[in-house]
Design an enzyme around this catalytic site. Structure first.
Site, mmCIF file in Angstrom:
data_model
loop_
_atom_site.group_PDB
_atom_site.id
_atom_site.type_symbol
_atom_site.label_atom_id
_atom_site.label_comp_id
_atom_site.label_asym_id
_atom_site.label_seq_id
_atom_site.Cartn_x
_atom_site.Cartn_y
_atom_site.Cartn_z
ATOM 1 N N ASP A 99 -6.859 -5.205 -1.174
ATOM 2 C CA ASP A 99 -6.884 -6.239 -2.366
ATOM 3 C C ASP A 99 -5.934 -7.384 -2.189
ATOM 4 O OD1 ASP A 99 -4.129 -5.243 -3.044
ATOM 5 O OD2 ASP A 99 -4.862 -4.387 -4.848
ATOM 6 N N CYS B 100 -3.952 -1.324 -0.646
ATOM 7 C CA CYS B 100 -3.504 -2.114 -1.732
ATOM 8 C C CYS B 100 -2.132 -2.137 -1.932
ATOM 9 C CB CYS B 100 -4.502 -1.452 -2.937
ATOM 10 S SG CYS B 100 -3.966 0.104 -3.321
ATOM 11 N N THR C 185 -0.226 0.133 -3.794
ATOM 12 C CA THR C 185 0.397 1.461 -3.255
ATOM 13 C C THR C 185 -0.416 2.297 -2.515
ATOM 14 O OG1 THR C 185 -1.087 2.322 -5.257
ATOM 15 C CG2 THR C 185 1.396 1.813 -6.038
ATOM 16 N N HIS D 121 -4.947 18.015 10.700
ATOM 17 C CA HIS D 121 -5.427 19.263 10.066
ATOM 18 C C HIS D 121 -6.682 18.780 9.105
ATOM 19 C CE1 HIS D 121 -1.533 21.885 10.422
ATOM 20 N NE2 HIS D 121 -1.950 21.262 11.559
ATOM 21 N N HIS E 185 -8.751 24.931 10.848
ATOM 22 C CA HIS E 185 -8.769 23.703 9.933
ATOM 23 C C HIS E 185 -10.131 23.195 9.575
ATOM 24 C CE1 HIS E 185 -4.465 23.682 10.408
ATOM 25 N NE2 HIS E 185 -4.556 23.542 11.678
HETATM 26 C C1 RB5 Z 1 -2.754 -4.204 -8.129
HETATM 27 O O1 RB5 Z 1 -1.820 -4.817 -8.938
HETATM 28 C C2 RB5 Z 1 -2.550 -2.859 -8.085
HETATM 29 O O2 RB5 Z 1 -2.583 -2.073 -9.187
HETATM 30 C C3 RB5 Z 1 -3.158 -2.381 -6.842
HETATM 31 O O3 RB5 Z 1 -2.805 -2.950 -5.595
HETATM 32 C C4 RB5 Z 1 -2.757 -0.777 -6.328
HETATM 33 O O4 RB5 Z 1 -1.801 -0.695 -6.193
HETATM 34 C C5 RB5 Z 1 -3.767 -0.012 -7.279
HETATM 35 O O5 RB5 Z 1 -3.608 1.375 -6.884
#
Ligand code: RB5
Length: 145
Positions: A8, A65, A67, A98, A133
């Site tokens: 993203d 993204c 996170t 695994h 596994h």
């Molecule tokens: C975008 O702001 C953020 O929500 C996205 O990049 C991500 O971390 C979502 O899981």
């Protein structure tokens, strides 16, 4: 070996670093976007890379993204996908050895570029161990029926 990458708006710079690494290592890279800094919806890109892995268009996928969470959750809704968020190399190694994960995800707001490169290299260089596994991975995939 074809590697697909999707992300993203939070991950443009990190994606460029990872694509550079992959190309230097000789991988063919298919970029599923986004390539815009405009705020976008990460499920679009998670789904695109997930479907490309599931169809065999690419061998493995990388998703980034903020996170790594939202984009991997979206990919995991595609039948045949096993996407894992890895923020350090040990988990990345185990995700292949695994869990036979076919998509690696991480967060551009969580890991720096050098750590991300180590994660990617470790994940790509590790083979699934099979054996005991395999049965466990089969059990996970039974959940799709
Ligand atoms: C975008 O702001 C953020 O929500 C996205 O990049 C991500 O971390 C979502 O899981």
């Amino acid at each position: 070996m074809k590697i697909g990458i999707g992300n993203d708006h939070s991950a443009l710079e990190l994606k460029a670093e990872i694509v550079g690494l992959l190309q230097k290592k000789g991988y063919e890279v298919i970029d599923y976007g986004t390539n815009s800094a405009v705020s976008c919806d990460y499920p679009t890109y998670g789904k695109a890379v997930g479907e490309a892995v599931a169809s065999g268009e690419i061998t493995q996928g990388i998703l980034i993204c903020g996170t790594g969470l939202g984009i991997s959750l979206a990919a995991n809704k595609v039948k045949g996908v096993r996407a894992a968020v890895c923020s350090e190399p040990y988990t990345a190694k185990m995700a292949r050895a695994h869990n036979d994960c076919n998509i690696l995800a991480f967060g551009a707001r969580v890991v720096g570029a050098e750590m991300a490169k180590m994660i990617v290299e470790t994940w790509l260089n590790t083979k699934f161990e099979g054996g005991r596994h395999q049965k466990r991975v089969d059990m996970i995939m039974e959940g799709e029926q």
